[in-house]
Structure formats: C-alpha cells, structure tokens
Design an enzyme around this catalytic site. Structure first.
Site, PDB file in Angstrom:
ATOM      1  N   GLY A  50      22.985  60.560  36.925  1.00  0.00           N
ATOM      2  CA  GLY A  50      21.947  59.797  36.255  1.00  0.00           C
ATOM      3  C   GLY A  50      22.344  58.338  36.240  1.00  0.00           C
ATOM      4  O   GLY A  50      23.520  58.006  36.419  1.00  0.00           O
ATOM      5  N   GLN A  55      22.430  49.473  33.579  1.00  0.00           N
ATOM      6  CA  GLN A  55      23.717  49.607  34.269  1.00  0.00           C
ATOM      7  C   GLN A  55      23.765  48.784  35.553  1.00  0.00           C
ATOM      8  O   GLN A  55      24.846  48.498  36.058  1.00  0.00           O
ATOM      9  CB  GLN A  55      23.995  51.075  34.597  1.00  0.00           C
ATOM     10  CG  GLN A  55      24.262  51.918  33.370  1.00  0.00           C
ATOM     11  CD  GLN A  55      24.568  53.340  33.756  1.00  0.00           C
ATOM     12  OE1 GLN A  55      23.664  54.143  33.930  1.00  0.00           O
ATOM     13  NE2 GLN A  55      25.846  53.643  33.912  1.00  0.00           N
ATOM     14  N   CYS A 103      30.775  58.224  32.709  1.00  0.00           N
ATOM     15  CA  CYS A 103      29.757  57.190  32.849  1.00  0.00           C
ATOM     16  C   CYS A 103      30.167  56.226  33.948  1.00  0.00           C
ATOM     17  O   CYS A 103      31.331  55.831  34.027  1.00  0.00           O
ATOM     18  CB  CYS A 103      29.610  56.453  31.514  1.00  0.00           C
ATOM     19  SG  CYS A 103      28.379  55.150  31.540  1.00  0.00           S
ATOM     20  N   LEU A 104      29.201  55.846  34.776  1.00  0.00           N
ATOM     21  CA  LEU A 104      29.486  54.883  35.845  1.00  0.00           C
ATOM     22  C   LEU A 104      29.928  53.540  35.278  1.00  0.00           C
ATOM     23  O   LEU A 104      30.642  52.788  35.942  1.00  0.00           O
ATOM     24  CB  LEU A 104      28.239  54.690  36.722  1.00  0.00           C
ATOM     25  CG  LEU A 104      27.698  55.949  37.406  1.00  0.00           C
ATOM     26  CD1 LEU A 104      26.470  55.605  38.239  1.00  0.00           C
ATOM     27  CD2 LEU A 104      28.754  56.621  38.253  1.00  0.00           C
ATOM     28  N   HIS A 145      21.988  60.825  27.497  1.00  0.00           N
ATOM     29  CA  HIS A 145      23.013  59.833  27.857  1.00  0.00           C
ATOM     30  C   HIS A 145      22.348  58.561  28.396  1.00  0.00           C
ATOM     31  O   HIS A 145      22.709  57.446  28.002  1.00  0.00           O
ATOM     32  CB  HIS A 145      23.950  60.460  28.904  1.00  0.00           C
ATOM     33  CG  HIS A 145      24.995  59.543  29.436  1.00  0.00           C
ATOM     34  ND1 HIS A 145      26.326  59.666  29.098  1.00  0.00           N
ATOM     35  CD2 HIS A 145      24.926  58.498  30.303  1.00  0.00           C
ATOM     36  CE1 HIS A 145      27.027  58.721  29.740  1.00  0.00           C
ATOM     37  NE2 HIS A 145      26.196  58.002  30.476  1.00  0.00           N
ATOM     38  N   GLU A 146      21.361  58.719  29.285  1.00  0.00           N
ATOM     39  CA  GLU A 146      20.695  57.553  29.877  1.00  0.00           C
ATOM     40  C   GLU A 146      19.822  56.818  28.860  1.00  0.00           C
ATOM     41  O   GLU A 146      19.751  55.585  28.880  1.00  0.00           O
ATOM     42  CB  GLU A 146      19.874  57.957  31.108  1.00  0.00           C
ATOM     43  CG  GLU A 146      20.668  58.624  32.230  1.00  0.00           C
ATOM     44  CD  GLU A 146      21.932  57.897  32.656  1.00  0.00           C
ATOM     45  OE1 GLU A 146      22.028  56.663  32.489  1.00  0.00           O
ATOM     46  OE2 GLU A 146      22.842  58.577  33.170  1.00  0.00           O
ATOM     47  N   HIS A 149      21.777  54.404  27.027  1.00  0.00           N
ATOM     48  CA  HIS A 149      21.934  53.131  27.747  1.00  0.00           C
ATOM     49  C   HIS A 149      20.763  52.189  27.465  1.00  0.00           C
ATOM     50  O   HIS A 149      20.948  50.985  27.324  1.00  0.00           O
ATOM     51  CB  HIS A 149      22.034  53.342  29.261  1.00  0.00           C
ATOM     52  CG  HIS A 149      23.385  53.725  29.730  1.00  0.00           C
ATOM     53  ND1 HIS A 149      24.501  52.933  29.559  1.00  0.00           N
ATOM     54  CD2 HIS A 149      23.815  54.838  30.374  1.00  0.00           C
ATOM     55  CE1 HIS A 149      25.554  53.537  30.087  1.00  0.00           C
ATOM     56  NE2 HIS A 149      25.169  54.691  30.578  1.00  0.00           N
TER      57      HIS A 149
END
Length: 159
Positions: A50, A55, A103-104, A145-146, A149
């Site tokens: 995702g 991000q 997480c990226l 999670h997204e 963000h």
C-alpha cells in the site's frame, strides 16, 4: 514505464500533515491518473502492499492498496489493485487484531499494531465514481495504515 517517485521518511513534515481532499475538478484528470500510476510503480519497486500520496510528497487524500506476496510480506493475500480517492472509514469492527506492520517511510522497522479486523468504507475511483465496500483481514489493515498517513500518523506512533 511509470516514474518511480522519492519516498518521504520519518521526520519529514509532509508525513505529519492532514492531507487535503482531491477536488471534484481533479477527478478523472490526467495529473491524478499519472500520480496514481507513479504511486503504484513506486510501491511495487519498494515491495510495498500500500502507499499514500503524502509518502511521495503529495498532500492529497489518495491511497493505493495492492496486497500480494512479496519479500516484505511473504504471506500477504493476492488482491486487485484499489486506488481510493477521498476515502472515509464509515465503520470499524469492535474486534481488533494485532499484526506486524512495516512502512516505506520507516525503512527497516516493523512492529505489532492493533487494527480493526473489518472496516466499511466509502471512496471515489480516479474517475469519480463513488464506491462503498467492506474489507477485512490484511486488506483492512493496509487501508487503516494508509488512512493514518492521510491524517499525519505513522504506524510507529501506534506502538
């Protein structure tokens, strides 16, 4: 070949902001479609499941959820790519489950996070079509999670 975008990392202010809604006039626009393509390519290049627009330094309410097995998530279920614009979580199950997240934007860190097991959500497609659906399990975890963000929260803030 889609563009691979740079990814913001923990400590960068873009990751602490509440992302702006995508305007109706931006739906179905070339720039929104190009953003989604580049976000997807960036997510794939980094073995993510995702990604959220903040991000990649775009403070807009756009996420992509695309679970599939990869080196970071070998047991992830396979699902179709979902691009969600201006999504809202309408309901969360009372049942929460713990699961490992990474997480990226927080490379090389993972942790256990409690999330609702299932969620009901509403979002727009890139073209502006309204969709309501329910997700459970790993895809529901990715969406939560997204959405964090989009609200300026990192998973490490929940540990």
């Amino acid at each position: 070949m889609s563009t691979i975008l740079p990814v913001a990392e923990r400590g960068e202010s873009i990751l602490t902001l509440t992302a702006a809604e995508v305007a109706k006039t931006e739906l179905n626009s070339p720039w929104l479609k190009e953003l989604a393509e580049a976000m997807h390519a960036t997510m794939l290049a980094r073995n993510g499941v995702g990604i959220a627009a903040p991000q990649v330094y775009v403070s807009k309410r756009v996420i992509i959820v695309a679970s599939r097995p990869n080196p970071r998530y070998p047991d992830a279920p396979e699902m179709d790519v979902l691009v969600m614009v201006n999504l809202e979580i309408l309901e969360k199950s009372e049942l929460t489950v713990w699961g490992e997240e990474g997480c990226l934007s927080v490379p090389d860190e993972r942790g256990q996070v409690a999330r609702a097991e299932s969620i009901k959500l509403r979002y727009c497609t890139l073209e502006g079509t309204a969709v309501e659906t329910t997700l459970s399990g790993f895809p529901a975890r990715i969406v939560q999670h997204e959405v964090d963000h989009l609200d300026g929260v990192l998973f490490i803030d929940r540990i």
